[in-house]
Design an enzyme around this catalytic site. Structure first.
Site, short mmCIF file in Angstrom:
data_model
loop_
_atom_site.label_atom_id
_atom_site.label_comp_id
_atom_site.label_asym_id
_atom_site.label_seq_id
_atom_site.Cartn_x
_atom_site.Cartn_y
_atom_site.Cartn_z
N SER A 248 0.86 -1.18 0.00
CA SER A 248 0.00 0.00 0.00
C SER A 248 0.89 1.23 0.00
O SER A 248 2.12 1.12 0.05
CB SER A 248 -0.89 0.00 1.24
OG SER A 248 -0.11 0.35 2.37
N LYS A 249 0.26 2.39 -0.01
CA LYS A 249 1.01 3.65 -0.08
C LYS A 249 1.99 3.81 1.08
O LYS A 249 2.96 4.54 0.98
CB LYS A 249 0.04 4.82 -0.12
CG LYS A 249 -0.63 4.98 -1.46
CD LYS A 249 -1.12 6.40 -1.64
CE LYS A 249 -2.05 6.57 -2.81
NZ LYS A 249 -1.50 6.24 -4.10
N ARG A 250 1.66 3.14 2.19
CA ARG A 250 2.57 3.20 3.34
C ARG A 250 3.97 2.73 2.97
O ARG A 250 4.96 3.13 3.57
CB ARG A 250 2.06 2.27 4.45
CG ARG A 250 1.16 2.89 5.47
CD ARG A 250 0.79 1.89 6.52
NE ARG A 250 0.27 0.65 5.95
CZ ARG A 250 0.82 -0.55 6.12
NH1 ARG A 250 1.90 -0.69 6.84
NH2 ARG A 250 0.28 -1.62 5.57
N HIS A 251 4.05 1.85 2.00
CA HIS A 251 5.35 1.27 1.64
C HIS A 251 6.09 2.09 0.59
O HIS A 251 7.18 1.74 0.19
CB HIS A 251 5.15 -0.15 1.11
CG HIS A 251 4.50 -1.07 2.08
ND1 HIS A 251 3.21 -1.50 1.95
CD2 HIS A 251 4.97 -1.63 3.21
CE1 HIS A 251 2.91 -2.28 2.97
NE2 HIS A 251 3.96 -2.38 3.74
N GLY A 252 5.50 3.16 0.14
CA GLY A 252 6.12 3.96 -0.93
C GLY A 252 5.12 4.17 -2.04
O GLY A 252 3.97 3.74 -1.93
#
Ligand code: GLU
Length: 487
Positions: A248-252
């Site tokens: 998800s966006k949390r990972h980049g």
């Protein structure tokens, strides 16, 4: 047999890195086998699809270099054929008209759960109702315009296929609902449209994400019912973040376009994506696309999920900058340099040879286009901008010694032959004479010459800048000490 694969994104958003990886595997498979890569835009979800998304997806594929041989086909243009296929299923008795309303179905489900707890009880309810109708009734009600869906009759037995990644896959047909193939508004559903399009486009291999595993038995059964050849399937594992959670966006950044805006080279992203869930079978990681094409096989796609490791992308990106010809980087860098107001296009054109050599020097340290811009600054201006923490760290902790060293170096630099080797030998020898590590000489010198903590190799920088500019910069640096900057 010519291998024919497809990439069928839904234009409901940007191109996700997971989608790009699926596209890449299909493309590599096609190119490896001299096959055909078909692009199909699955735009049947009218509310969520839009032309801007289609454009963004096409742009991202082009940027990655994933050229297609046929298409883009638009799924919405095949609706008449989809309906004809549904009619064929009705005619052959593989489908039936279902007049059960959603409310009725929900109520029946509720009741069955309350009483017997037999969850299968309602599974075949629409079918039982259809079968209970007198002959001709369904056609008559349909002819009278009564709203209804068309459902595919799942046959008894089990559906088995040999998956390119998971090997033998088995599904019990009893577990599969009679799926709707045509909604009551006349629109075909995903499974019907995909099977119809894949058959029409003579797709031989369907390579897609694991999230489609449960659709595959339905599609296989549809092929059988429509009397079309069944393609070979391969389901590629999902991509997880470094913490093992779904990406998800949390990972980049998850959109391919974001990597383009960040100034990553497309080759690096392609190489990076290829290594998520696939491995060449040895330790090799830096693999330009020609090598990927040569080495890619579905046998080496891993069953377990791939990890999205941005550190690896960073490393690979550096490798790609280093390996790129200056001529390739030139237009990308020029655009940014001109936009930053640092130089004009004409200026760079007038000293193109020098500029290409500069790019060759800088590319060894860059991982993004903006890194190149930043690294280029000290070479494009006479007015060095000094990085204060770098000065504090390498000059002003021991200003007396540093001043002495810079002064001594300045005098030796006046008559050393101006080439990489003599420059390096002289500087290392000086450090030895002073009984200090080379870093104690090189770091302050780097700050003096570039204003920075980091730059390409100092000897290369000196050789590139030339004696006159180097001496000038040393004089300016020394003057900063004289001004009492260090006290
Ligand atoms: N449009 C579908 C998706 O984007 C395609 C799935 C498939 O490959 O069949 O998930």
């Amino acid at each position: 047999m010519t291998i024919r694969v497809r990439f069928p994104p839904s234009p409901t958003g940007y191109l996700h890195v997971g989608g790009a990886r699926t596209a890449l595997f299909n493309w590599l498979f096609a190119r490896h086998h001299g096959g055909v890569f078909v692009l199909r835009i699955e735009d049947t979800d009218r509310d969520r699809s839009n032309p801007e998304h289609t454009e963004a997806i096409l742009h991202a594929l082009r940027w990655l270099g994933l050229d297609w041989d046929e298409g883009p086909f638009f799924q919405s243009q095949g609706v008449e054929r989809h309906r004809a296929d549904v009619q064929a299923l009705l005619d052959s008795g593989h489908a039936y008209r279902d007049f059960t309303s959603a409310e009725e179905l929900a109520r029946a489900r509720e009741v069955s759960q309350l009483s017997a707890g037999d969850e299968d009880d309602t599974r075949r309810l629409p079918r039982r109702r259809a079968e209970a109708m007198a002959s001709g009734e369904a056609e008559e009600r349909a002819a009278n315009g009564e709203a209804h869906a068309v459902r595919f009759r799942i046959p008894e037995g089990e559906t088995v296929w040999e998956d390119l990644v998971h090997q033998e896959m088995r599904f019990q047909n009893a577990e599969i609902d009679d799926l709707v193939v045509l909604r009551s508004d006349g629109s075909p559903t995903y499974n019907l449209a995909v099977a119809s399009d894949d058959a029409e486009q003579r797709i031989t291999h369907v390579i897609r994400g694991d999230d489609h595993l449960s659709n595959t038995p339905k599609q296989i059964l549809l092929y059988h019912a429509l009397d079309r050849p069944v393609p070979t399937f391969g389901h590629v594992p999902m991509i997880l973040g470094a913490d093992g959670k779904r990406l998800s966006k949390r990972h980049g950044a998850t959109a391919v376009g974001e990597y383009e805006s960040e100034g990553i080279l497309p080759g690096a992203l392609v190489n990076f994506l290829a290594l998520i869930g696939w491995s060449p079978g040895d330790d090799q990681e830096f693999m330009p696309v020609e090598d990927l094409v040569t080495r890619f096989t579905m046998e080496r796609v891993l069953k377990k999920s791939g990890i999205f490791n941005l550190k690896k992308l960073d490393w690979l990106s550096g490798q790609y900058f280093n390996a790129s010809d200056a001529e390739v980087l030139e237009p990308l860098l020029t655009e940014e340099l001109v936009a930053s107001g640092l130089v004009t296009r004409e200026d760079l054109e007038s000293r193109r040879e020098w500029y290409l050599r500069l790019i060759d020097l800088l590319k060894t340290r860059a991982r993004r286009i903006p890194d190149l811009v930043d690294l280029a600054r000290p070479f494009l201006t006479e007015e060095l901008v000094f990085d204060v923490p770098a000065m504090e760290k390498h000059w002003f902790k021991a200003p007396v010694e540093v001043l002495e060293r810079l002064t001594a170096l300045r005098s030796r630099l006046e008559d050393v032959p101006w080439d990489l080797e003599p420059l390096e030998t002289m500087i290392r020898k000086y450090a030895e004479e002073q009984s200090v590590g080379a870093g104690k000489v090189i770091h302050p010198l780097r700050v003096a010459i570039t204003g920075r903590e980091a730059s390409p190799g100092i000897f290369e920088v000196l050789a590139f800048l030339g004696r006159r500019r180097v001496l000038q910069r040393l004089d300016d640096a020394i003057a900063r000490f004289d001004d009492g900057a260090g006290s």
